[in-house]
Design a protein around this motif. Structure first.
Motif, PDB file in Angstrom:
ATOM      1  N   SER A   1      -6.372  -6.706  -8.103  1.00  0.00           N
ATOM      2  CA  SER A   1      -7.057  -5.434  -7.856  1.00  0.00           C
ATOM      3  C   SER A   1      -6.314  -4.570  -6.840  1.00  0.00           C
ATOM      4  O   SER A   1      -6.878  -3.597  -6.328  1.00  0.00           O
ATOM      5  CB  SER A   1      -8.487  -5.688  -7.355  1.00  0.00           C
ATOM      6  OG  SER A   1      -9.263  -6.336  -8.341  1.00  0.00           O
ATOM      7  N   ALA A   2      -5.063  -4.902  -6.551  1.00  0.00           N
ATOM      8  CA  ALA A   2      -4.286  -4.119  -5.582  1.00  0.00           C
ATOM      9  C   ALA A   2      -3.943  -2.749  -6.153  1.00  0.00           C
ATOM     10  O   ALA A   2      -3.811  -2.582  -7.366  1.00  0.00           O
ATOM     11  CB  ALA A   2      -3.006  -4.865  -5.215  1.00  0.00           C
ATOM     12  N   PRO A   3      -3.812  -1.720  -5.297  1.00  0.00           N
ATOM     13  CA  PRO A   3      -3.499  -0.360  -5.760  1.00  0.00           C
ATOM     14  C   PRO A   3      -2.174  -0.309  -6.510  1.00  0.00           C
ATOM     15  O   PRO A   3      -1.262  -1.074  -6.235  1.00  0.00           O
ATOM     16  CB  PRO A   3      -3.416   0.456  -4.460  1.00  0.00           C
ATOM     17  CG  PRO A   3      -4.097  -0.365  -3.431  1.00  0.00           C
ATOM     18  CD  PRO A   3      -3.940  -1.781  -3.838  1.00  0.00           C
ATOM     19  N   ARG A   4      -2.102   0.622  -7.447  1.00  0.00           N
ATOM     20  CA  ARG A   4      -0.866   0.830  -8.210  1.00  0.00           C
ATOM     21  C   ARG A   4      -0.439   2.279  -8.061  1.00  0.00           C
ATOM     22  O   ARG A   4      -1.260   3.183  -8.208  1.00  0.00           O
ATOM     23  CB  ARG A   4      -1.100   0.493  -9.687  1.00  0.00           C
ATOM     24  CG  ARG A   4      -1.517  -0.959  -9.875  1.00  0.00           C
ATOM     25  CD  ARG A   4      -2.153  -1.230 -11.215  1.00  0.00           C
ATOM     26  NE  ARG A   4      -2.773  -2.557 -11.229  1.00  0.00           N
ATOM     27  CZ  ARG A   4      -3.472  -3.031 -12.244  1.00  0.00           C
ATOM     28  NH1 ARG A   4      -3.643  -2.305 -13.327  1.00  0.00           N
ATOM     29  NH2 ARG A   4      -4.010  -4.239 -12.168  1.00  0.00           N
TER      30      ARG A   4
ATOM     31  N   PHE B   1       0.834  -1.182   0.000  1.00  0.00           N
ATOM     32  CA  PHE B   1       0.000   0.000   0.000  1.00  0.00           C
ATOM     33  C   PHE B   1       0.875   1.240   0.000  1.00  0.00           C
ATOM     34  O   PHE B   1       1.934   1.267   0.625  1.00  0.00           O
ATOM     35  CB  PHE B   1      -0.920   0.010   1.220  1.00  0.00           C
ATOM     36  CG  PHE B   1      -1.735  -1.241   1.319  1.00  0.00           C
ATOM     37  CD1 PHE B   1      -2.738  -1.489   0.407  1.00  0.00           C
ATOM     38  CD2 PHE B   1      -1.465  -2.189   2.274  1.00  0.00           C
ATOM     39  CE1 PHE B   1      -3.475  -2.652   0.469  1.00  0.00           C
ATOM     40  CE2 PHE B   1      -2.189  -3.361   2.341  1.00  0.00           C
ATOM     41  CZ  PHE B   1      -3.207  -3.589   1.437  1.00  0.00           C
ATOM     42  N   VAL B   2       0.437   2.252  -0.694  1.00  0.00           N
ATOM     43  CA  VAL B   2       1.219   3.462  -0.867  1.00  0.00           C
ATOM     44  C   VAL B   2       0.565   4.579  -0.083  1.00  0.00           C
ATOM     45  O   VAL B   2      -0.655   4.733  -0.106  1.00  0.00           O
ATOM     46  CB  VAL B   2       1.301   3.839  -2.363  1.00  0.00           C
ATOM     47  CG1 VAL B   2       2.158   5.067  -2.567  1.00  0.00           C
ATOM     48  CG2 VAL B   2       1.882   2.670  -3.152  1.00  0.00           C
ATOM     49  N   ASN B   3       1.378   5.365   0.636  1.00  0.00           N
ATOM     50  CA  ASN B   3       0.779   6.437   1.418  1.00  0.00           C
ATOM     51  C   ASN B   3       0.257   7.539   0.510  1.00  0.00           C
ATOM     52  O   ASN B   3       0.448   7.513  -0.702  1.00  0.00           O
ATOM     53  CB  ASN B   3       1.769   6.976   2.463  1.00  0.00           C
ATOM     54  CG  ASN B   3       2.913   7.756   1.834  1.00  0.00           C
ATOM     55  OD1 ASN B   3       2.944   8.009   0.639  1.00  0.00           O
ATOM     56  ND2 ASN B   3       3.871   8.135   2.669  1.00  0.00           N
ATOM     57  N   ALA B   4      -0.439   8.508   1.096  1.00  0.00           N
ATOM     58  CA  ALA B   4      -1.170   9.487   0.294  1.00  0.00           C
ATOM     59  C   ALA B   4      -0.274  10.320  -0.593  1.00  0.00           C
ATOM     60  O   ALA B   4      -0.707  10.834  -1.622  1.00  0.00           O
ATOM     61  CB  ALA B   4      -1.971  10.403   1.222  1.00  0.00           C
ATOM     62  N   ASN B   5       0.986  10.477  -0.228  1.00  0.00           N
ATOM     63  CA  ASN B   5       1.898  11.268  -1.046  1.00  0.00           C
ATOM     64  C   ASN B   5       2.554  10.446  -2.147  1.00  0.00           C
ATOM     65  O   ASN B   5       3.289  10.981  -2.973  1.00  0.00           O
ATOM     66  CB  ASN B   5       3.002  11.873  -0.157  1.00  0.00           C
ATOM     67  CG  ASN B   5       2.424  12.847   0.838  1.00  0.00           C
ATOM     68  OD1 ASN B   5       1.506  13.580   0.518  1.00  0.00           O
ATOM     69  ND2 ASN B   5       2.958  12.841   2.057  1.00  0.00           N
ATOM     70  N   GLY B   6       2.278   9.141  -2.160  1.00  0.00           N
ATOM     71  CA  GLY B   6       2.820   8.279  -3.181  1.00  0.00           C
ATOM     72  C   GLY B   6       4.322   8.120  -3.118  1.00  0.00           C
ATOM     73  O   GLY B   6       4.960   7.709  -4.078  1.00  0.00           O
TER      74      GLY B   6
ATOM     75  N   TYR C   1      -7.728  -3.167  -3.719  1.00  0.00           N
ATOM     76  CA  TYR C   1      -7.843  -4.135  -2.631  1.00  0.00           C
ATOM     77  C   TYR C   1      -6.712  -3.954  -1.623  1.00  0.00           C
ATOM     78  O   TYR C   1      -5.550  -3.814  -2.000  1.00  0.00           O
ATOM     79  CB  TYR C   1      -7.780  -5.552  -3.221  1.00  0.00           C
ATOM     80  CG  TYR C   1      -7.532  -6.642  -2.226  1.00  0.00           C
ATOM     81  CD1 TYR C   1      -8.511  -7.002  -1.299  1.00  0.00           C
ATOM     82  CD2 TYR C   1      -6.327  -7.334  -2.214  1.00  0.00           C
ATOM     83  CE1 TYR C   1      -8.288  -8.008  -0.377  1.00  0.00           C
ATOM     84  CE2 TYR C   1      -6.091  -8.355  -1.305  1.00  0.00           C
ATOM     85  CZ  TYR C   1      -7.079  -8.690  -0.386  1.00  0.00           C
ATOM     86  OH  TYR C   1      -6.859  -9.680   0.521  1.00  0.00           O
ATOM     87  N   GLY C   2      -7.032  -3.954  -0.352  1.00  0.00           N
ATOM     88  CA  GLY C   2      -6.006  -3.864   0.679  1.00  0.00           C
ATOM     89  C   GLY C   2      -6.470  -3.126   1.916  1.00  0.00           C
ATOM     90  O   GLY C   2      -7.482  -3.457   2.516  1.00  0.00           O
ATOM     91  N   GLN C   3      -5.745  -2.090   2.312  1.00  0.00           N
ATOM     92  CA  GLN C   3      -6.127  -1.193   3.399  1.00  0.00           C
ATOM     93  C   GLN C   3      -5.875   0.237   2.957  1.00  0.00           C
ATOM     94  O   GLN C   3      -5.038   0.497   2.099  1.00  0.00           O
ATOM     95  CB  GLN C   3      -5.329  -1.476   4.671  1.00  0.00           C
ATOM     96  CG  GLN C   3      -5.788  -2.684   5.451  1.00  0.00           C
ATOM     97  CD  GLN C   3      -5.337  -2.630   6.914  1.00  0.00           C
ATOM     98  OE1 GLN C   3      -5.006  -1.581   7.450  1.00  0.00           O
ATOM     99  NE2 GLN C   3      -5.341  -3.776   7.565  1.00  0.00           N
ATOM    100  N   LEU C   4      -6.620   1.154   3.559  1.00  0.00           N
ATOM    101  CA  LEU C   4      -6.404   2.576   3.329  1.00  0.00           C
ATOM    102  C   LEU C   4      -5.871   3.219   4.605  1.00  0.00           C
ATOM    103  O   LEU C   4      -5.888   2.626   5.678  1.00  0.00           O
ATOM    104  CB  LEU C   4      -7.704   3.270   2.912  1.00  0.00           C
ATOM    105  CG  LEU C   4      -8.303   2.869   1.555  1.00  0.00           C
ATOM    106  CD1 LEU C   4      -9.612   3.598   1.341  1.00  0.00           C
ATOM    107  CD2 LEU C   4      -7.331   3.179   0.414  1.00  0.00           C
TER     108      LEU C   4
END
Length: 378
Positions: A131-134, A9-14, A141-144
């Protein structure tokens, strides 16, 4: 825990990839001799744990609103409608949460959307990870809200999908299995968005705003709607974890389908946590931060959380009905006067989105820190 099978998972700042393992996989691997009962990353500090002493007694429950009584225009039912409108007003001002029944969404469609969600979460991890975030995408799919490697994690997995506008809908992250997943979600989205629009019109009427379309107009021609399917696996020590951290929703209004077979949603009221008992085919509605601002604090965006269950997995499906990215959010001038001073500053919705998603879920702090005018109380 080993990083094998971890979702990234990538944080909001990418700018940073933070590995977080699927909670479902943790539960499946629990029989491994080296497995921890509950990994340390999920164990809450003592003051955050879901202790029974802070639960309200069973006599307290969120209000239930019969939407059919509010939508009907039959003259003979005017008194009945007025009574229901007063209940709705009290629910929005005193609770910020309520359940609705007789909302018009076919029961068969509700069964379908729950079925495809369950089918997705029951897929092998390799299929779900398609479906995982890129990159810095907040969908998939995952956590936010995973913004730091040392933060306490929620005991749950999710699938987040943008529904509107088309410009932010990333179909590459929509599951292709089950095969009818997309069709079911799109049909359900049409129905649930209709209910959301009906509720916004009722809010405007209840607040005696001159324009019944006040909220619809402020939300704009391209509301930003998100769906989040939440899956909370059983936990061997539910007293140590939370399925979802306490928070208020950052959007307009939220409409939630609960699991009919277990209680997991808690609403904070008067420093107590109120369990929300599921109503078959009912919807839980809660006021978001944007509507609290637009109503100048008359309607409350309220803190809530999800807890885990030792025996059962739990599923919920939330629709976040939000304003357009470029919407100008401010208290209605009709709700500001000498007795009701302006509580919040004006802002553009996109500004608050960026602020909200860059921070961990933590009570009501986001709205207060971002938009509350100094020297005011709500």
């Amino acid at each position: 825990m080993a990083a094998v099978g971890a979702n990234l998972f990538v944080n909001a700042n990418g700018s940073k990839v933070i590995p977080v393992e699927s909670v479902q996989e943790l539960v499946k691997n629990h029989d491994h001799p080296n497995a921890e009962v509950v990994p340390r990353r999920y164990i809450r500090p003592q003051e955050e744990r879901p202790t029974l002493s802070l639960l309200a007694s069973s006599e307290f429950s969120v209000p239930v609103i019969d939407l059919e009584k509010l939508i009907t225009t039959l003259q003979a039912q005017d008194d009945q409608r007025q009574d229901e409108m007063e209940r709705l007003s009290g629910a929005c001002q005193e609770w910020g949460f309520f359940q609705i029944v007789n909302h018009g969404i076919p029961h068969s469609l509700i069964d379908e959307i729950k079925a495809v969600a369950k089918d997705f979460f029951n897929l092998p991890l390799e299929e779900k990870q398609k479906s995982a975030p890129r990159g810095g995408d907040r969908q998939g799919y995952g956590q936010l809200f995973v913004t730091a490697e040392d933060q306490t994690l929620d005991w749950g997995d999710l699938l987040a999908l943008a529904l509107m506008p088309n410009g932010i809908k990333n179909l590459a992250l929509w599951p292709t299995v089950p095969t009818h997943f997309r069709d079911t979600v799109e049909r359900y989205a049409i129905e649930i968005e209709r209910v959301a629009q009906d509720l916004l019109s009722l809010f405007a009427e209840n607040l005696h705003l001159e324009d019944a379309d006040y909220f619809k107009n402020v939300f704009g021609s391209e509301p930003m709607n998100m769906m989040r399917m939440n899956f909370y696996p059983p936990c061997p020590r539910p007293d140590l974890v939370l399925g979802l951290s306490p928070h208020s929703d950052g959007g307009g209004i939220t409409l939630l389908l609960q699991d009919d077979e277990s209680v997991g949603l808690h609403v904070r009221k008067d420093n107590r946590w109120i369990p929300v008992q599921p109503i078959p085919y009912g919807l839980v509605v809660n006021i978001g931060d944007l509507v609290e601002v637009m109503t100048n604090g008359r309607y409350k965006s309220v803190e809530h959380r999800a807890v885990a269950n030792e025996e059962r997995a739990r599923l919920s499906i939330a629709l976040f009905y939000n304003a357009s990215m470029d919407a100008e959010v401010a208290p209605s001038s009709k709700l500001v006067d000498e007795h009701h001073p302006c509580l919040y500053r004006k802002f553009i919705h996109e500004e608050y989105i960026r602020y909200y998603i860059s921070r961990q879920l933590k009570g009501k702090h986001n709205l207060a820190d971002f938009a509350k005018l100094h020297g005011t109380n709500s």
